[in-house]
Design a protein around this motif. Structure first.
Motif, short mmCIF file in Angstrom:
data_model
loop_
_atom_site.label_atom_id
_atom_site.label_comp_id
_atom_site.label_asym_id
_atom_site.label_seq_id
_atom_site.Cartn_x
_atom_site.Cartn_y
_atom_site.Cartn_z
N GLN A 253 48.38 7.25 -5.81
CA GLN A 253 47.89 7.37 -7.19
C GLN A 253 46.55 8.10 -7.22
O GLN A 253 46.29 8.92 -8.11
CB GLN A 253 47.76 5.98 -7.82
CG GLN A 253 49.09 5.30 -8.08
CD GLN A 253 48.90 3.91 -8.65
OE1 GLN A 253 47.90 3.25 -8.39
NE2 GLN A 253 49.87 3.45 -9.42
N THR A 254 45.69 7.80 -6.26
CA THR A 254 44.39 8.45 -6.21
C THR A 254 44.53 9.95 -6.01
O THR A 254 43.86 10.75 -6.67
CB THR A 254 43.54 7.85 -5.08
OG1 THR A 254 43.36 6.44 -5.33
CG2 THR A 254 42.17 8.50 -5.01
N ALA A 255 45.41 10.34 -5.13
CA ALA A 255 45.63 11.77 -4.89
C ALA A 255 46.15 12.46 -6.14
O ALA A 255 45.72 13.58 -6.47
CB ALA A 255 46.62 11.95 -3.73
N LEU A 256 47.05 11.81 -6.87
CA LEU A 256 47.59 12.41 -8.09
C LEU A 256 46.51 12.51 -9.17
O LEU A 256 46.40 13.54 -9.84
CB LEU A 256 48.78 11.59 -8.59
CG LEU A 256 49.44 12.09 -9.88
CD1 LEU A 256 49.92 13.54 -9.73
CD2 LEU A 256 50.60 11.18 -10.27
N ARG A 257 45.72 11.46 -9.33
CA ARG A 257 44.65 11.51 -10.33
C ARG A 257 43.67 12.63 -10.03
O ARG A 257 43.17 13.31 -10.94
CB ARG A 257 43.92 10.17 -10.41
CG ARG A 257 44.66 9.09 -11.17
CD ARG A 257 43.76 7.91 -11.45
NE ARG A 257 43.24 7.31 -10.22
CZ ARG A 257 43.82 6.33 -9.57
NH1 ARG A 257 44.95 5.80 -10.04
NH2 ARG A 257 43.29 5.84 -8.46
N ASP A 258 43.38 12.82 -8.75
CA ASP A 258 42.44 13.88 -8.37
C ASP A 258 43.00 15.25 -8.76
O ASP A 258 42.27 16.11 -9.28
CB ASP A 258 42.19 13.81 -6.86
CG ASP A 258 40.83 14.35 -6.47
OD1 ASP A 258 39.93 14.38 -7.32
OD2 ASP A 258 40.68 14.75 -5.31
N ASP A 284 33.39 13.10 -1.76
CA ASP A 284 34.59 13.87 -1.45
C ASP A 284 35.89 13.12 -1.73
O ASP A 284 36.96 13.66 -1.50
CB ASP A 284 34.56 14.36 0.01
CG ASP A 284 34.33 13.25 1.01
OD1 ASP A 284 33.58 12.31 0.70
OD2 ASP A 284 34.89 13.32 2.11
N GLN A 285 35.80 11.91 -2.27
CA GLN A 285 36.97 11.25 -2.84
C GLN A 285 36.53 10.52 -4.09
O GLN A 285 35.88 9.48 -4.04
CB GLN A 285 37.60 10.26 -1.87
CG GLN A 285 38.84 9.56 -2.43
CD GLN A 285 39.97 10.53 -2.74
OE1 GLN A 285 40.69 10.98 -1.85
NE2 GLN A 285 40.15 10.86 -4.01
N ASN A 286 36.86 11.12 -5.24
CA ASN A 286 36.58 10.52 -6.54
C ASN A 286 37.87 9.84 -6.98
O ASN A 286 38.93 10.46 -7.00
CB ASN A 286 36.17 11.62 -7.53
CG ASN A 286 35.77 11.09 -8.88
OD1 ASN A 286 36.14 10.00 -9.28
ND2 ASN A 286 35.00 11.89 -9.61
N THR A 287 37.78 8.57 -7.35
CA THR A 287 38.99 7.82 -7.67
C THR A 287 39.42 7.97 -9.13
O THR A 287 40.52 7.59 -9.50
CB THR A 287 38.81 6.34 -7.35
OG1 THR A 287 37.69 5.82 -8.08
CG2 THR A 287 38.57 6.16 -5.86
#
Length: 386
Positions: A253-258, A284-287
């Motif tokens: 889900q985090t990857a898709l939101r990004d 470098d990882q915004n949730t």
């Protein structure tokens, strides 16, 4: 002319057979509280491992997570906690509820995260914690905050309610050497309706927190020998079973939101008068707990009317947080020895953001690209009508 179709967004919370299996597993183990079951213990290990922390303690909710963390860090009557002025009020109330004074400081106008220079200016001999909030999942400047902590001796407590799975320069929240608190309230990135957790960098703090979250009673006590003053913040087994499933789903889900935020922020940035929340390449990882944007110069009442129009058009839209010091609750107990006007004067960015910020729930960022295009079109029309 045909009416524009309404965008379609996934429902929230999301669940499937993984949650169902977990609930049945918790039910059938025959012990439904953490001192006899296995779900809370397992969730704590998995959550700690996921964030690179030595220890995690699951608790009843995110506000309790902050209160408990502050208490074991030495916060209490006669002490102060520095908090961002632009945040959900639990950040300040957690300190105030345990007898401390919450000292609001301004935030950055682009990222909405705590202004480290403002925090530095607010440090006094009574300051016991500096509490950055990783706003909408964008991590605050942990390099500058780490230096401020080293220079002053005041520890940092990360309010990571929005930031499950976030990273700062490759480091996960639990790898930054500080205590961090999380929320699993119904709208959060992973949820059991309610719930919270605290990450600890060492066993001493963890053990102190465990005692206080369980009425001051050691794990193996059979004779009611309560060692410290505490309360009941224990998470139940059913919530932990759900959270274990939610955690497994989080990375995808985090990857898709990004990916989706890259599109939506570009579309919103092309709308006259709209400024999306900025970023920081070091984060470098915004949730992306929230899709946030500003309408600089708009009056608060016009912003509120705009939000109503967006909701009527089918968007899960909300007004930005009210400055914590512009609520009656803030002044009830544990307020600084200042007037509202004096606090507002040193928080000009918070004053502006609180009036002109809008946010969309993160389920928008789980939608198809066409639905994001429709979302941007709806926002453009609403802004043009202001």
């Amino acid at each position: 002319m045909n009416a524009r179709p309404a965008p379609e967004f996934p429902k929230w919370p999301q669940y499937d057979d993984d949650e169902r299996t977990g609930l049945v597993r918790a039910l059938e183990q025959g012990q439904w509280w953490r001192m006899g079951g296995e779900e809370v213990d397992s969730f704590e290990r998995e959550f700690a491992d996921f964030h690179g922390a030595p220890h995690a303690l699951a608790v009843t909710n995110g506000t309790h997570a902050l209160e408990l963390a502050l208490q074991v860090m030495g916060v209490g009557p006669g002490t102060e906690v520095i908090v961002p002025a632009f945040t959900f009020i639990s950040s300040s109330q957690a300190a105030q509820r345990i007898g401390a004074v919450a000292v609001p400081v301004d935030v950055d106008p682009d990222t909405y995260n705590i202004d480290v220079a403002a925090a530095a200016a607010a440090v006094t001999p009574r300051t016991r914690a500096i509490m950055p909030v990783h706003m909408a999942g964008l991590m605050a400047d942990m390099d500058a905050l780490g230096k401020l902590s080293a220079d002053t001796g005041v520890p940092v407590l990360q309010d990571a309610a929005h930031a499950q799975g976030a990273r700062w320069q490759g480091k996960r929240v639990g790898e930054l050497g500080t205590v961090a608190a999380f929320s699993f309230q119904n709208g959060k990135l992973m949820t059991a309706g309610e719930g919270g957790a605290v990450l600890f960098p060492d066993s001493d703090l963890f053990e102190a927190a465990f005692l206080r979250h369980s009425c001051g009673r050691p794990r193996t006590d059979r004779h009611y020998l309560h060692q410290v003053s505490g309360t009941n913040m224990r998470l139940n087994e059913f919530s932990a079973a759900v959270l274990r499933a939610q955690l497994r789903r989080l990375p995808a889900q985090t990857a898709l939101r990004d990916q989706r935020w890259a599109l939506l922020s570009r579309l919103l940035g092309a709308v006259d008068g709209v400024v999306p929340q900025g970023g920081d390449v070091r984060a470098d990882q915004n949730t992306h707990y929230m899709a946030m944007f500003r309408l600089p110069g708009i009056a608060e009442e016009d912003r509120n009317a705009l939000v109503d129009r967006l909701v009527d058009a089918g968007l899960p839209a909300f007004a930005g947080f009210r400055a914590v010091y512009r609520t009656d609750a803030f002044w009830e107990v544990g307020a600084p020895d200042e007037t509202l006007e004096q606090v507002a004067e040193r928080c000009p960015n918070t004053e502006a953001i609180s009036s002109d910020c809008v946010w969309l729930h993160h389920r928008v960022l789980l939608a198809a690209e066409r639905d994001l295009e429709l979302t941007a079109e709806i926002i453009a029309d609403a802004v043009a009508a202001v």
